[in-house]
Design an enzyme around this catalytic site. Sequence first.
Site, PDB file in Angstrom:
ATOM      1  N   LYS A  13      -1.343  -8.226   6.289  1.00  0.00           N
ATOM      2  CA  LYS A  13       0.104  -8.122   6.156  1.00  0.00           C
ATOM      3  C   LYS A  13       0.711  -7.045   7.054  1.00  0.00           C
ATOM      4  CE  LYS A  13       0.241  -5.362   1.890  1.00  0.00           C
ATOM      5  NZ  LYS A  13      -1.021  -4.691   2.214  1.00  0.00           N
ATOM      6  N   ARG A  88       4.370  -1.997  -4.909  1.00  0.00           N
ATOM      7  CA  ARG A  88       3.007  -2.338  -5.291  1.00  0.00           C
ATOM      8  C   ARG A  88       2.844  -2.387  -6.801  1.00  0.00           C
ATOM      9  NH1 ARG A  88       0.394  -0.267  -0.351  1.00  0.00           N
ATOM     10  NH2 ARG A  88      -1.771  -0.937  -0.270  1.00  0.00           N
ATOM     11  N   ARG A 127     -12.242  -3.450  10.034  1.00  0.00           N
ATOM     12  CA  ARG A 127     -10.986  -2.821  10.463  1.00  0.00           C
ATOM     13  C   ARG A 127     -11.247  -1.497  11.155  1.00  0.00           C
ATOM     14  NH1 ARG A 127      -5.874  -3.786   6.642  1.00  0.00           N
ATOM     15  NH2 ARG A 127      -6.276  -1.683   5.910  1.00  0.00           N
ATOM     16  N   ARG A 160     -11.340   3.780   8.392  1.00  0.00           N
ATOM     17  CA  ARG A 160     -10.670   4.649   7.430  1.00  0.00           C
ATOM     18  C   ARG A 160     -11.479   4.757   6.144  1.00  0.00           C
ATOM     19  NH1 ARG A 160      -4.821   1.968   7.473  1.00  0.00           N
ATOM     20  NH2 ARG A 160      -5.483   1.610   5.346  1.00  0.00           N
ATOM     21  N   ARG A 171      -9.820  -1.020  -4.464  1.00  0.00           N
ATOM     22  CA  ARG A 171      -8.440  -1.364  -4.089  1.00  0.00           C
ATOM     23  C   ARG A 171      -8.099  -2.797  -4.484  1.00  0.00           C
ATOM     24  NH1 ARG A 171      -7.689  -0.010   2.034  1.00  0.00           N
ATOM     25  NH2 ARG A 171      -5.491  -0.377   1.615  1.00  0.00           N
TER      26      ARG A 171
HETATM   27  P1  AMP Z   1      -1.947   0.663   2.858  1.00  0.00           P
HETATM   28  O1  AMP Z   1      -2.056   1.247   4.225  1.00  0.00           O
HETATM   29  O2  AMP Z   1      -0.631  -0.028   2.610  1.00  0.00           O
HETATM   30  O3  AMP Z   1      -3.103  -0.230   2.493  1.00  0.00           O
HETATM   31  O4  AMP Z   1      -1.964   1.885   1.825  1.00  0.00           O
HETATM   32  C1  AMP Z   1      -3.053   2.781   1.752  1.00  0.00           C
HETATM   33  C2  AMP Z   1      -3.038   3.520   0.425  1.00  0.00           C
HETATM   34  O5  AMP Z   1      -1.814   4.258   0.293  1.00  0.00           O
HETATM   35  C3  AMP Z   1      -3.095   2.656  -0.824  1.00  0.00           C
HETATM   36  O6  AMP Z   1      -4.421   2.268  -1.167  1.00  0.00           O
HETATM   37  C4  AMP Z   1      -2.478   3.576  -1.862  1.00  0.00           C
HETATM   38  O7  AMP Z   1      -3.392   4.581  -2.276  1.00  0.00           O
HETATM   39  C5  AMP Z   1      -1.385   4.264  -1.058  1.00  0.00           C
HETATM   40  N1  AMP Z   1      -0.101   3.519  -1.144  1.00  0.00           N
HETATM   41  C6  AMP Z   1       0.544   2.878  -0.127  1.00  0.00           C
HETATM   42  N2  AMP Z   1       1.684   2.295  -0.569  1.00  0.00           N
HETATM   43  C7  AMP Z   1       1.759   2.571  -1.903  1.00  0.00           C
HETATM   44  C8  AMP Z   1       2.688   2.251  -2.927  1.00  0.00           C
HETATM   45  N3  AMP Z   1       3.777   1.484  -2.690  1.00  0.00           N
HETATM   46  N4  AMP Z   1       2.441   2.718  -4.182  1.00  0.00           N
HETATM   47  C9  AMP Z   1       1.360   3.472  -4.442  1.00  0.00           C
HETATM   48  N5  AMP Z   1       0.433   3.803  -3.536  1.00  0.00           N
HETATM   49  C10 AMP Z   1       0.617   3.362  -2.260  1.00  0.00           C
END
Ligand code: AMP
Length: 213
Positions: A13, A88, A127, A160, A171
């Site tokens: 996404k 989320r 990734r 990462r 996750r």
């Molecule tokens: P992402 O890069 O979007 O996969 O986000 C990486 C991490 O950031 C996630 O696994 C969460 O720990 C945190 N995170 C990102 N967006 C949110 C959100 N809207 N609410 C809570 N945690 C978030």
Amino acid sequence: MKIIMLGAPGAGKGTQAKMLAEKYGIPHISTGDIFRANIKNGTELGKKAKAYMDQGMLVPDELTVDLVIDRVQKDDCVKGYILDGFPRTIPQAEALTKALSGRGEKIDAAVDVEVPDEAIVTRMSGRRACVKCGATYHIVYNPTKTEGICDACGDALILREDDKPETVQKRLTVYNEQTQPLIDYYKTLGVLVEVDGTKNLNDVFADICAILG
Ligand code: AMP
């Protein structure tokens, strides 16, 4: 055009969000990127967020919601934006709906990029991310020109912490429990768009564009 990207971590996404932002000329707002930038800059928010992120858990709503609501009110968002990684949780979605409706606005589309769980773990171990500029790649689906080196800025790429297999599993569980309910939430609002995320990224993009217009 105000768009939300839904889909499990690793569904692609983020890549689709960037492509859509470019097509419509609107900002790509990734909460994950915002948290990572804060971690890199050693801010208080970054320190708090890192503890959750490294374990594959969500950062608490109280650290997340205001950040996004403030961000979407900036001048560059007047024509719309792509939200990637937010909301989320149902409380985040409700807070966003409320903040928007207070200004007579609403989300135009919530795009769910669908990929089965089994495919996610394999995908995410491939990734690679650039810590310097935030670009993301995949060793099979979206490789860099030179292995291990960022096309955009030339820095070395990393896997990462939160893309490591054990964290990915966590996750996914968090996604299924807390974020999956948003699919029904946006379906009820009549803005859900579902696309098959197992296709290659250009085909997924074409499918999204065909629906959004
Ligand atoms: P992402 O890069 O979007 O996969 O986000 C990486 C991490 O950031 C996630 O696994 C969460 O720990 C945190 N995170 C990102 N967006 C949110 C959100 N809207 N609410 C809570 N945690 C978030």
